[in-house]
Motif scaffolding. Sequence first.
Motif, PDB file in Angstrom:
ATOM      1  N   ALA A  14      26.391  41.908-107.949  1.00  0.00           N
ATOM      2  CA  ALA A  14      25.430  41.045-107.300  1.00  0.00           C
ATOM      3  C   ALA A  14      26.201  40.131-106.388  1.00  0.00           C
ATOM      4  N   ALA A  15      26.384  40.539-105.164  1.00  0.00           N
ATOM      5  CA  ALA A  15      27.253  39.791-104.274  1.00  0.00           C
ATOM      6  C   ALA A  15      26.544  38.633-103.626  1.00  0.00           C
ATOM      7  N   ALA A  16      25.235  38.687-103.401  1.00  0.00           N
ATOM      8  CA  ALA A  16      24.552  37.605-102.720  1.00  0.00           C
ATOM      9  C   ALA A  16      23.058  37.820-102.855  1.00  0.00           C
ATOM     10  N   LEU A  17      22.294  36.735-102.758  1.00  0.00           N
ATOM     11  CA  LEU A  17      20.851  36.820-102.723  1.00  0.00           C
ATOM     12  C   LEU A  17      20.396  36.245-101.396  1.00  0.00           C
ATOM     13  N   VAL A  18      19.522  36.958-100.691  1.00  0.00           N
ATOM     14  CA  VAL A  18      19.101  36.502 -99.384  1.00  0.00           C
ATOM     15  C   VAL A  18      17.783  35.770 -99.493  1.00  0.00           C
ATOM     16  N   LEU A  19      17.745  34.578 -98.967  1.00  0.00           N
ATOM     17  CA  LEU A  19      16.503  33.824 -98.839  1.00  0.00           C
ATOM     18  C   LEU A  19      16.071  33.894 -97.391  1.00  0.00           C
ATOM     19  N   PRO A  20      14.803  33.584 -97.061  1.00  0.00           N
ATOM     20  CA  PRO A  20      14.379  33.598 -95.671  1.00  0.00           C
ATOM     21  C   PRO A  20      15.256  32.678 -94.836  1.00  0.00           C
ATOM     22  N   LEU A  21      15.597  33.128 -93.646  1.00  0.00           N
ATOM     23  CA  LEU A  21      16.476  32.356 -92.787  1.00  0.00           C
ATOM     24  C   LEU A  21      15.688  31.325 -92.012  1.00  0.00           C
ATOM     25  N   ALA A  22      16.281  30.148 -91.847  1.00  0.00           N
ATOM     26  CA  ALA A  22      15.656  29.100 -91.067  1.00  0.00           C
ATOM     27  C   ALA A  22      16.172  29.155 -89.642  1.00  0.00           C
ATOM     28  N   ALA A  23      15.381  28.688 -88.695  1.00  0.00           N
ATOM     29  CA  ALA A  23      15.835  28.649 -87.315  1.00  0.00           C
ATOM     30  C   ALA A  23      16.953  27.636 -87.174  1.00  0.00           C
ATOM     31  N   PRO A  24      18.042  27.999 -86.459  1.00  0.00           N
ATOM     32  CA  PRO A  24      19.154  27.067 -86.293  1.00  0.00           C
ATOM     33  C   PRO A  24      18.699  25.791 -85.609  1.00  0.00           C
ATOM     34  N   LEU A 123      22.492  31.690-109.595  1.00  0.00           N
ATOM     35  CA  LEU A 123      23.589  32.565-109.211  1.00  0.00           C
ATOM     36  C   LEU A 123      23.994  33.423-110.399  1.00  0.00           C
ATOM     37  N   GLU A 124      24.367  34.649-110.134  1.00  0.00           N
ATOM     38  CA  GLU A 124      24.865  35.536-111.181  1.00  0.00           C
ATOM     39  C   GLU A 124      26.245  35.054-111.614  1.00  0.00           C
ATOM     40  N   THR A 125      26.391  34.716-112.898  1.00  0.00           N
ATOM     41  CA  THR A 125      27.662  34.152-113.373  1.00  0.00           C
ATOM     42  C   THR A 125      28.627  35.212-113.886  1.00  0.00           C
ATOM     43  N   HIS A 285      24.932  47.929-105.605  1.00  0.00           N
ATOM     44  CA  HIS A 285      24.078  47.128-104.738  1.00  0.00           C
ATOM     45  C   HIS A 285      24.634  45.713-104.767  1.00  0.00           C
ATOM     46  N   THR A 286      24.408  44.972-103.702  1.00  0.00           N
ATOM     47  CA  THR A 286      24.976  43.632-103.619  1.00  0.00           C
ATOM     48  C   THR A 286      24.027  42.569-104.146  1.00  0.00           C
ATOM     49  N   ALA A 287      22.802  42.966-104.531  1.00  0.00           N
ATOM     50  CA  ALA A 287      21.777  42.029-105.002  1.00  0.00           C
ATOM     51  C   ALA A 287      21.511  40.941-103.987  1.00  0.00           C
ATOM     52  N   THR A 288      21.542  41.285-102.708  1.00  0.00           N
ATOM     53  CA  THR A 288      21.317  40.317-101.639  1.00  0.00           C
ATOM     54  C   THR A 288      19.850  40.053-101.383  1.00  0.00           C
ATOM     55  N   VAL A 358      25.650  48.806-101.190  1.00  0.00           N
ATOM     56  CA  VAL A 358      24.415  48.793-100.425  1.00  0.00           C
ATOM     57  C   VAL A 358      23.890  47.362-100.407  1.00  0.00           C
ATOM     58  N   LEU A 359      23.678  46.818 -99.211  1.00  0.00           N
ATOM     59  CA  LEU A 359      23.175  45.451 -99.080  1.00  0.00           C
ATOM     60  C   LEU A 359      21.697  45.428 -99.459  1.00  0.00           C
ATOM     61  N   GLY A 360      21.396  44.796-100.575  1.00  0.00           N
ATOM     62  CA  GLY A 360      20.025  44.725-101.038  1.00  0.00           C
ATOM     63  C   GLY A 360      19.969  44.650-102.547  1.00  0.00           C
ATOM     64  N   THR A 361      18.765  44.512-103.077  1.00  0.00           N
ATOM     65  CA  THR A 361      18.546  44.443-104.515  1.00  0.00           C
ATOM     66  C   THR A 361      17.600  45.563-104.908  1.00  0.00           C
TER      67      THR A 361
END
Length: 448
Positions: A14-24, A123-125, A285-288, A358-361
């Motif tokens: 589980a390398a990362a979890l993706v949340l919705p991106l905010a506008a810069p 976060l995955e510990t 899978h990266t659990a992104t 694979v990028l995703g969960t």
Amino acid sequence: MRAFIASAIGVTCAAALVLPLAAPAGAAPDTTVTAKTETADPTEVSGSTQSLPLAPLPAASTRTTGAPTEGAATAERGLPRRDVRPFSLVGVVWNDADVELNGTVQVRTRATGTTHWSDWQELETHNAEHGADPGTAERDSGTVRGSTAPLWVGDSDGVEVRVSPEVTDVRDGGSGASVPLPDGLRLELVDPGKDPQQLPAAGPGAAADGGDSRAPSSEALVLPALSKAQTEVESEAEDDVAPGAKPYIGPRPSIITRKGWGADEKLRESAFVYTKSVKAAFIHHTATGNSYTCSQAASVLRGIYRYHVTSSGWRDIGYNFAVDKCGNIYEGRAGGVTKAVQGAHTLGFNADSMGIAVLGTFTTSKPPTAVVDAVAKLTAWKLGLFGADPSGSTTLVSGGGNRFKKGAKVTLKVISGHRDGFVTECPGARLYEKLGTARTGSARLQGR
């Protein structure tokens, strides 16, 4: 950076979890963090890591927003809400990689230039199933740290974190006391920098697509796809094929190189570590999460890469290749895409194997057909160079782990999931159940 011998043998799934991106937007200033910025040249991919020590948190009754930090201390550690420089990925590290973090790590972040705070995200510990094998130069370098999986949160400029230790259960003979947390807990905030296409042109000498597929640091942005016949001719000409591998070499798929996704080569170790062969491929899978767009995949990769090296103390990104949900394939750990580069992806089985993330969960979500097809194409080509049959089995020697003892000879499928070599949920139940389809497709592409 520490030195490695090139001939030596030797991140949560589980390398990362993706949340919705905010506008810069504009970022709040931060003058109190410890920052590590590795690049400054405007023609190179920028990026930085802010590293913040975690302190004991006050009792919950005094921890409401805006409350003073005085109060009875608890076993929890963390960081109250604060402004920081913009970042997109967050993780927690500690001093000793051999010490587990028994507890929960939660963060919430604020989208850059807004007042909106996310919900608490965990976060995955248990990240021990990743990393270099015990007894290797990379593992014994003295720089490797314990780490959670990182969390991809998008463009953010505020953060809050709490680390809560596990409490022993008196019903199981425990005392009801908190399990000690690891020493040296730090919050790592990673800015992955800009995509290569956002950078100024490098001038008349800038490389176009194509190039030497054997070069450890290719100047190509993308290695173009080749037909099966072209692949066999090029591989033979470059002496990239194992004896007896022909005619079962799949066509080379298009591969986005490290230069293409913007890897900062100043971060990693300069030497390369190789093993004797590539006998198996471990799928992760990266659990992104699955809400990222494929145009953001390069940023996710740069964030994971920087976290693996700068925060976790690895010599390079752990995976040999990555695949996004649109089926794009990316070069991972440096050393040459055709070579048996030693990764840090499946603890105990990094020798004579490659790791594909694979990028995703895909625990409950079905992987897109493009993902399964990309895994089949990549394995047909790379395993084919070493004479490995994607539909067959092979024997690997365990370097040590929680499923097999060090030195054990283990029979595994040539295309295996991470869980086949280590007790883990990776690569997710829905992706794991598609590995049979990938094996069949890979073997067909090899002409078997």
